[in-house]
Structure formats: structure tokens, C-alpha cells
Design an enzyme around this catalytic site. Structure first.
Site, short mmCIF file in Angstrom:
data_model
loop_
_atom_site.label_atom_id
_atom_site.label_comp_id
_atom_site.label_asym_id
_atom_site.label_seq_id
_atom_site.Cartn_x
_atom_site.Cartn_y
_atom_site.Cartn_z
N GLY A 74 0.82 -1.20 0.00
CA GLY A 74 0.00 0.00 0.00
C GLY A 74 0.85 1.25 0.00
O GLY A 74 0.62 2.17 0.77
N GLY A 75 1.83 1.30 -0.90
CA GLY A 75 2.82 2.37 -0.86
C GLY A 75 2.59 3.51 -1.83
O GLY A 75 3.51 4.29 -2.08
N THR A 76 1.38 3.64 -2.35
CA THR A 76 1.16 4.67 -3.37
C THR A 76 0.63 5.99 -2.80
O THR A 76 0.59 6.99 -3.53
CB THR A 76 0.16 4.17 -4.43
OG1 THR A 76 -1.08 3.83 -3.81
CG2 THR A 76 0.72 2.95 -5.16
N SER A 77 0.23 6.02 -1.55
CA SER A 77 -0.30 7.27 -0.98
C SER A 77 -0.19 7.22 0.54
O SER A 77 0.10 6.17 1.12
CB SER A 77 -1.76 7.48 -1.39
OG SER A 77 -2.59 6.47 -0.84
N GLY A 78 -0.44 8.36 1.15
CA GLY A 78 -0.56 8.43 2.59
C GLY A 78 0.64 7.92 3.36
O GLY A 78 1.80 8.19 3.02
N GLY B 279 1.83 4.88 3.66
CA GLY B 279 2.69 3.97 2.91
C GLY B 279 3.67 4.70 2.03
O GLY B 279 4.87 4.36 1.98
N TYR C 130 -14.01 -2.21 10.81
CA TYR C 130 -12.65 -1.72 10.64
C TYR C 130 -11.87 -1.82 11.96
O TYR C 130 -10.73 -2.29 11.99
CB TYR C 130 -12.68 -0.27 10.17
CG TYR C 130 -11.32 0.38 10.04
CD1 TYR C 130 -10.52 0.10 8.94
CD2 TYR C 130 -10.85 1.27 11.00
CE1 TYR C 130 -9.27 0.70 8.81
CE2 TYR C 130 -9.62 1.87 10.88
CZ TYR C 130 -8.82 1.58 9.78
OH TYR C 130 -7.58 2.17 9.66
#
Length: 250
Positions: free
Chosen positions: A14-18, A20, A151
Site C-alpha cells: 500500500g505504498g502509493t499514498s498516505g 505507505g 474496521y
């Protein structure tokens, strides 16, 4: 301060935003070889460009075992070992108890629990002894939050994984810790809060509940992950490190 990651092989799902993206960039800035994942190729390509350094993007959904296998095939071809795994990929949506559907339950648990479990399990043959695993949990597992029961339950499971996997991996001296962010300024959070003025109003309200008086920046969570993964934290194992400006302590 540097944490000694030059030449290390690091996985950030999950390294594309935020969080990550910020964490992958922090590792890359330290000289690590970083592998990131993301579901969308355009976002993955943009993240690789933004991160710079020695980074490789592998498209995949970490809730799908075949995509996890493809990630580690790419690592095997390039390096043959892993020093750090940051199991970060995941997400969630609001759903009050009476509105929870089977699809909502399944999607959230697949992303946040199944994905984390098999991301770590399938890394084991490549993980070096004395490697470090950091799991992304959340402070919502420590307090009741309306409409976030599914969640929150997934994040409680992730925190539990850190305790139990520490014991499973003790003979290999692999440390497993969880970072639990609070409200953090990310595109995903803004979307969750409805975007625009509505999101800004919600964040402003939440900032008033945080003793530090503001929400976190992704880079602050990233620095915590690097610390937990580094030799500076060599005697820290199985913990949940909450990074929320003191919200859960208030």
C-alpha cells in the site's frame, strides 16, 4: 538521524499514498531497496517517480494471494532476501451496526486481516534472521468509534498478530511490532470524511479532541515505522506503539 537502512531490502505494501508512500520514501531516502505495492498502475507509477531512489513498484491487491506471490517473485529475482516488511495496505469505510453487509465485512477483513497475514507468511522464506516486521494497526482498536466496528475489529486483529507472531518467530530473532496511528492527513482520510469542506470540518473537530491540538502528518508515522524497524529498537518486540498525539490517553 539515520537508521542504518542503506542497502537493506524493504517491502511497503500500500505504498502509493498516505502513510505507505511517506514510509517508502523515508526508507528510500535512507538508501534502502524498496518494493511498494498498489492496486492501480497509474498511482503506482506516480509513487515510484515521487519516491525516487532504488524503488520498484509491483501492482497488486494484498487481499489476493496470487498478487502477494507476484510481489515476492519480483523480490526473489532482484535480491533473494528481505530485511524489513511494513504491512501497511488496508482500508475501511463507515458502516453502523444495522447497515453492515456481508460484502462490507468480507472486503474489510480480506484487505486488513487476510492481506496482512499472508503478506507476512509468504515473506518468511525470504526474511533474513533478525529481520523486522512492522504492522499498521490503528488507535481505533483501543476505543469505541461509531460506525467503524468492522474496521476497528480488523485493526484489533492486527495488533494481536504482533504479539503472537513475535512468539512464532522468536527462534529466528525476527521482531514484530505494530504502529497504531491516530487521525492522519491523507487522501484516504479526506475521502472517508466526504472530501472538501466536510472533510476539513471533521478533521478540525477531531483535532480538538487530540491533546497535541492537530492531526498527524504521514511523515510522522513514517519516522515511527523506521524507528521500530531499525536496530535502534532492537529490544522492542511485540508492542503497539500508538502515534496519535495523546488522543487515546486523554
Amino acid at each position: 538521524m539515520t537508521y542504518g537502512f542503506d542497502g537493506k531490502v524493504v517491502i511497503v505494501t500500500g505504498g502509493t499514498s498516505g502513510i505507505g508512500l511517506a514510509t517508502a520514501k523515508a526508507f528510500a531516502d535512507e538508501g534502502a531497496f524498496v518494493f511498494i505495492t498498489g492496486r492501480r498502475q497509474d498511482a503506482l507509477d506516480a509513487a515510484v517517480t515521487r519516491i525516487g531512489g532504488k524503488v520498484i513498484g509491483v501492482r497488486g491487491d494484498m487481499g489476493r494471494l496470487e498478487d502477494i506471490d507476484r510481489l515476492y517473485d519480483a523480490v526473489q529475482q532482484k535480491h533473494g532476501h528481505i530485511d524489513v516488511v511494513f504491512a501497511n495496505a488496508g482500508g475501511g469505510e463507515f458502516a453502523p451496526l444495522g447497515a453492515i453487509t456481508e460484502e462490507h465485512y468480507q472486503t474489510t477483513f480480506d484487505s486488513n486481516v487476510k492481506g496482512v497475514l499472508f503478506t507476512v507468511q509468504k515473506a518468511l522464506p525470504l526474511l533474513r534472521d533478525r529481520a523486522s516486521i512492522v504492522l499498521n494497526a490503528s488507535n481505533v482498536s483501543a476505543a469505541g468509534t461509531p460506525a467503524l466496528s468492522v474496521y476497528s475489529a480488523t485493526k484489533a486483529a492486527v495488533r494481536s498478530f504482533a504479539r503472537t507472531w513475535m512468539m512464532d518467530l522468536k527462534d529466528r530473532h525476527i521482531r514484530v511490532n505494530a504502529v497504531s496511528p491516530g487521525v492522519t492527513e491523507t487522501a484516504g482520510l479526506n475521502a472517508l470524511f466526504g472530501g472538501g469542506e466536510q472533510a476539513e470540518g471533521t478533521k478540525s473537530y477531531l483535532a480538538g479532541l487530540i491533546p497535541t491540538g492537530r492531526v498527524a502528518q504521514p511523515e510522522e508515522i513514517a519516522r515511527t515505522v523506521l524507528f521500530l524497524a531499525s536496530d535502534e529498537a532492537s529490544f522492542i518486540n511485540g508492542i503497539e506503539l500508538t502515534v496519535d498525539g495523546g488522543q487515546t490517553q486523554a
